[in-house]
Design a protein around this motif. Structure first.
Motif, PDB file in Angstrom:
ATOM      1  N   LEU A 266       0.748  -1.059   0.173  1.00 50.43           N
ATOM      2  CA  LEU A 266      -0.329   0.071  -0.582  1.00 50.43           C
ATOM      3  C   LEU A 266       0.940   0.977  -0.011  1.00 50.43           C
ATOM      4  O   LEU A 266       2.337   1.001   0.419  1.00 50.43           O
ATOM      5  CB  LEU A 266      -0.818   0.121   1.066  1.00 50.43           C
ATOM      6  N   GLN A 267       0.510   2.357  -1.112  1.00 49.28           N
ATOM      7  CA  GLN A 267       1.179   3.392  -0.393  1.00 49.28           C
ATOM      8  C   GLN A 267       0.164   4.534  -1.273  1.00 49.28           C
ATOM      9  O   GLN A 267      -0.845   4.259  -1.902  1.00 49.28           O
ATOM     10  CB  GLN A 267       2.359   3.385  -0.886  1.00 49.28           C
ATOM     11  N   CYS A 268       0.652   5.758  -0.582  1.00 45.04           N
ATOM     12  CA  CYS A 268      -0.718   6.945  -1.319  1.00 45.04           C
ATOM     13  C   CYS A 268       0.854   7.427  -1.980  1.00 45.04           C
ATOM     14  O   CYS A 268       2.030   8.252  -1.705  1.00 45.04           O
ATOM     15  CB  CYS A 268      -1.071   7.548  -0.358  1.00 45.04           C
ATOM     16  N   GLY A 269      -0.003   8.628  -3.314  1.00 45.94           N
ATOM     17  CA  GLY A 269       0.995   9.742  -3.283  1.00 45.94           C
ATOM     18  C   GLY A 269       0.230  10.962  -3.627  1.00 45.94           C
ATOM     19  O   GLY A 269      -1.459  10.810  -3.850  1.00 45.94           O
ATOM     20  N   SER A 300       3.793   1.606   3.955  1.00 44.44           N
ATOM     21  CA  SER A 300       5.898   2.436   4.160  1.00 44.44           C
ATOM     22  C   SER A 300       5.599   3.864   4.270  1.00 44.44           C
ATOM     23  O   SER A 300       4.748   4.352   5.194  1.00 44.44           O
ATOM     24  CB  SER A 300       6.156   1.786   2.617  1.00 44.44           C
ATOM     25  N   GLU A 301       6.248   4.254   3.673  1.00 46.93           N
ATOM     26  CA  GLU A 301       6.364   5.808   3.479  1.00 46.93           C
ATOM     27  C   GLU A 301       7.162   6.244   5.090  1.00 46.93           C
ATOM     28  O   GLU A 301       5.709   6.821   5.654  1.00 46.93           O
ATOM     29  CB  GLU A 301       5.240   6.232   3.299  1.00 46.93           C
ATOM     30  N   VAL A 302       8.360   6.484   5.809  1.00 43.14           N
ATOM     31  CA  VAL A 302       9.302   6.466   6.390  1.00 43.14           C
ATOM     32  C   VAL A 302       8.568   7.695   7.480  1.00 43.14           C
ATOM     33  O   VAL A 302       7.408   8.197   8.279  1.00 43.14           O
ATOM     34  CB  VAL A 302      10.065   6.598   6.805  1.00 43.14           C
ATOM     35  N   PRO A 396      11.408   5.476   1.699  1.00 40.28           N
ATOM     36  CA  PRO A 396      11.108   6.761   1.491  1.00 40.28           C
ATOM     37  C   PRO A 396       9.701   6.723   0.665  1.00 40.28           C
ATOM     38  O   PRO A 396       8.982   5.866   0.092  1.00 40.28           O
ATOM     39  CB  PRO A 396      11.685   7.156   0.300  1.00 40.28           C
ATOM     40  N   ALA A 397       9.646   7.862   0.850  1.00 41.28           N
ATOM     41  CA  ALA A 397       7.470   8.418   0.910  1.00 41.28           C
ATOM     42  C   ALA A 397       7.725   8.261  -1.320  1.00 41.28           C
ATOM     43  O   ALA A 397       6.051   8.361  -1.170  1.00 41.28           O
ATOM     44  CB  ALA A 397       6.963   9.581   0.951  1.00 41.28           C
ATOM     45  N   SER A 398       8.584   8.753  -2.111  1.00 37.65           N
ATOM     46  CA  SER A 398       8.752   9.261  -2.994  1.00 37.65           C
ATOM     47  C   SER A 398       8.073   8.196  -3.519  1.00 37.65           C
ATOM     48  O   SER A 398       8.531   7.022  -3.579  1.00 37.65           O
ATOM     49  CB  SER A 398      10.413   8.972  -3.063  1.00 37.65           C
ATOM     50  N   ASP A 399       7.105   8.133  -4.603  1.00 38.20           N
ATOM     51  CA  ASP A 399       6.178   6.827  -5.158  1.00 38.20           C
ATOM     52  C   ASP A 399       6.770   6.410  -5.688  1.00 38.20           C
ATOM     53  O   ASP A 399       7.022   4.767  -5.593  1.00 38.20           O
ATOM     54  CB  ASP A 399       5.395   7.443  -5.923  1.00 38.20           C
ATOM     55  N   PHE A 400       7.786   5.799  -6.841  1.00 37.28           N
ATOM     56  CA  PHE A 400       8.407   5.085  -8.184  1.00 37.28           C
ATOM     57  C   PHE A 400       9.387   4.459  -7.051  1.00 37.28           C
ATOM     58  O   PHE A 400       9.998   3.261  -6.527  1.00 37.28           O
ATOM     59  CB  PHE A 400       9.443   5.969  -8.533  1.00 37.28           C
TER      60      PHE A 400
HETATM   61 CA    CA Z   1       4.381   7.363  -2.145  1.00 43.13          CA
END
Ligand code: CA
Length: 503
Positions: A266-269, A300-302, A396-400
């Motif tokens: 799962l992640q968001c952007g 994820s996405e610290v 990292p939160a960076s999408d890619f």
């Molecule tokens: Ca993201």
């Protein structure tokens, strides 16, 4: 219909506007907007004195830099960021929820692997050891797709894992373990079915011995350019190996498997203020159902968890898991500090335009995607899980970069929540996109798979959208359906996380 707003917690002294509000109009019954307020932005529900907390989600987003009147618009210029939660004083295992929602099904159709998780797609994966090979290699990939792939109808695609690592890097630096581990684990990706090809130059720092298990480092799996007599010989060698691999992959068939063999991320952007009340909680509900059925789900996405880390710590099943959570947060605090920034560097101009004033507000919305399941394991970037259930995979939160780290950790499908909109996709695993508001879906009908917007208008509930998303995950994982990004072949580049020096 009157102007609507969404207040989340009883103790909140702000709410977010469902639509843009004009100055002098009422929101709900007794709040008069003192100024124009954009959609999704915060309105003060009472007077707030200078230095007093602004509260949303029941947590302090920040402290008022000057006094605020009831009905004022609260934006990113009006808050002072609070001190982040202390990492050495967190409580662990005090909130372990076992009452998870029941999933409608407990199986999916996947490609079983000899060990580990099943595949959701049947892909010829090709991993390079170094950027030097890319020019020749990319031409070979074009030829494989054009000349060979159609002869093997059970194989979905050919995916090249290109990157800028492998040489000209400090390969023995402590943090080099992250990009190396990511590539090691991509060779073992469940969608590649144990038939990954490896393309090497021959003199690079990232040697085949470092990248591969000894039993996999054989002529059946590896092409080394410096062992071949020129361009034509290299091309023939790659084409011949690809055909052998495609023949084997073509024999893979989908079978009904328990959801314990599914691993998703799962992640968001491009988040907005609705992400934390619609799309992310719906993903959280779907995740709780998946975990109940035995699946593995990673979030994820610290930098987007840092300000809510004490809430996550309470859900960690043991002190050992909690300690690793704290260690990953400390590592990232230091990593940011080395670059002379902190977590406040995270929100984008688009996040702020969407009503997210700072990283605390973004974090509280972001962690909603993890639902309520106990957290059974914490992974360093690119590590593979050893436990099944809800996992925090530090990235990292960076999408890619997050997407690539999660792929390395073995996710075979990713769910991506967005408020502002991004066409994001991954090549090695399908991505399902969920938007936070109706306007987004109306604009991007053909890019957004699931719309959580009806929750803002009261037409739908988190449970309903969450169940819809669960079913979508099962359908896409089972190959009954392609996600929209897959249909249009929208893929971001595989992007290694390399915190170590380049020489
Ligand atoms: Ca993201």
């Amino acid at each position: 219909m009157g102007n609507r707003m969404i207040k989340i917690n009883e103790t909140d002294n702000v709410a977010i506007t469902v639509n843009a509000i004009s100055a002098g109009t009422h929101v709900m019954d007794d709040i008069l907007a003192n100024e124009d307020i954009p959609q999704g932005h915060k309105i003060a529900l009472c007077d707030v004195g200078e230095g007093e907390p602004i509260i949303r989600y029941g947590v302090t987003l920040g402290y008022a830099l000057h006094s605020i009147n009831k009905g004022d618009w609260i934006n990113e210029h009006m808050l002072e960021l609070p001190i982040p939660p202390a990492l050495d004083e967190m409580e662990f295992a005090t909130n372990l929820n076992t009452d998870l929602p029941k999933p409608p099904v407990r199986t999916f159709m996947g490609y079983p692997n000899k060990d580990g998780y099943a595949g959701t797609r049947n892909i010829l994966g090709i991993v390079t050891t170094v950027q030097c090979v890319t020019g020749v290699f990319n031409n070979a990939v074009k030829r494989i797709k054009k000349e060979l792939l159609r002869k093997y109808p059970n194989v979905d695609d050919v995916v090249a894992i290109n990157h800028a690592y492998g040489c000209g890097v400090a390969i023995n630096a402590p943090e080099a373990k992250i990009p190396i581990r990511m590539l090691q684990n991509m060779v073992k990706h469940p969608n590649f079915g144990g038939e990954t090809m490896v393309i090497s130059l021959g003199c690079e720092k990232l040697t085949l011995e470092m990248l591969l298990d000894a039993e996999y480092n054989t002529p059946e799996n590896v092409v080394t350019f410096q062992n071949e007599m020129g361009h034509q010989a290299i091309m023939s060698k790659i084409m011949e190996m690809a055909e052998n691999k495609l023949k084997k992959l073509n024999e893979r068939v989908r079978v009904e498997l328990p959801l314990s063999q599914l691993c998703i991320g799962l992640q968001c952007g491009g988040s907005d203020a609705f992400s934390g009340v619609t799309a992310n909680p719906s993903a959280g509900y779907a995740s709780d159902m998946l975990v109940n059925a035995g699946a593995t789900v990673m979030f994820s996405e610290v930098t987007e968890v840092r300000d809510g880390v004490h809430i996550i710590a309470e859900r960690c099943v043991s002190e050992e898991v909690g300690k690793k959570l704290a260690d990953e947060m400390k590592w990232y605090d230091q990593y940011l500090s080395n670059g002379q920034v902190d977590r406040s560097a995270n929100p984008t101009p688009g996040n702020k335009k969407g009503g997210l004033s700072n990283i605390v507000e973004k974090a509280m919305g972001s962690i909603a995607k993890s639902g309520s399941s106990p957290i059974v394991e914490v992974l360093s970037p690119g590590e593979r899980p050893t436990k099944k259930g809800m996992i925090f995979a530090a990235t990292p939160a960076s999408d890619f970069v997050c997407g690539s780290c999660q792929l390395s950790s073995g996710v075979t499908l990713q769910v991506f929540m967005t408020g502002r909109g991004t066409p994001y996709g991954l090549e090695a695993a399908p991505v399902i996109k969920v938007c936070s508001r109706n306007d987004m879906k109306n604009m991007w009908q053909d890019l957004i798979d699931v719309n959580a917007g009806p929750i803002t208008t009261g037409e739908s509930t988190i449970q309903e959208i969450g169940t819809q998303l669960f079913n979508e995950i099962i359908d896409v994982a089972s190959g009954r359906k392609k996600s929209l990004a897959e249909q249009y072949e929208i893929y971001n580049d595989f992007t290694l996380f390399n915190p170590a020096p380049i020489t």
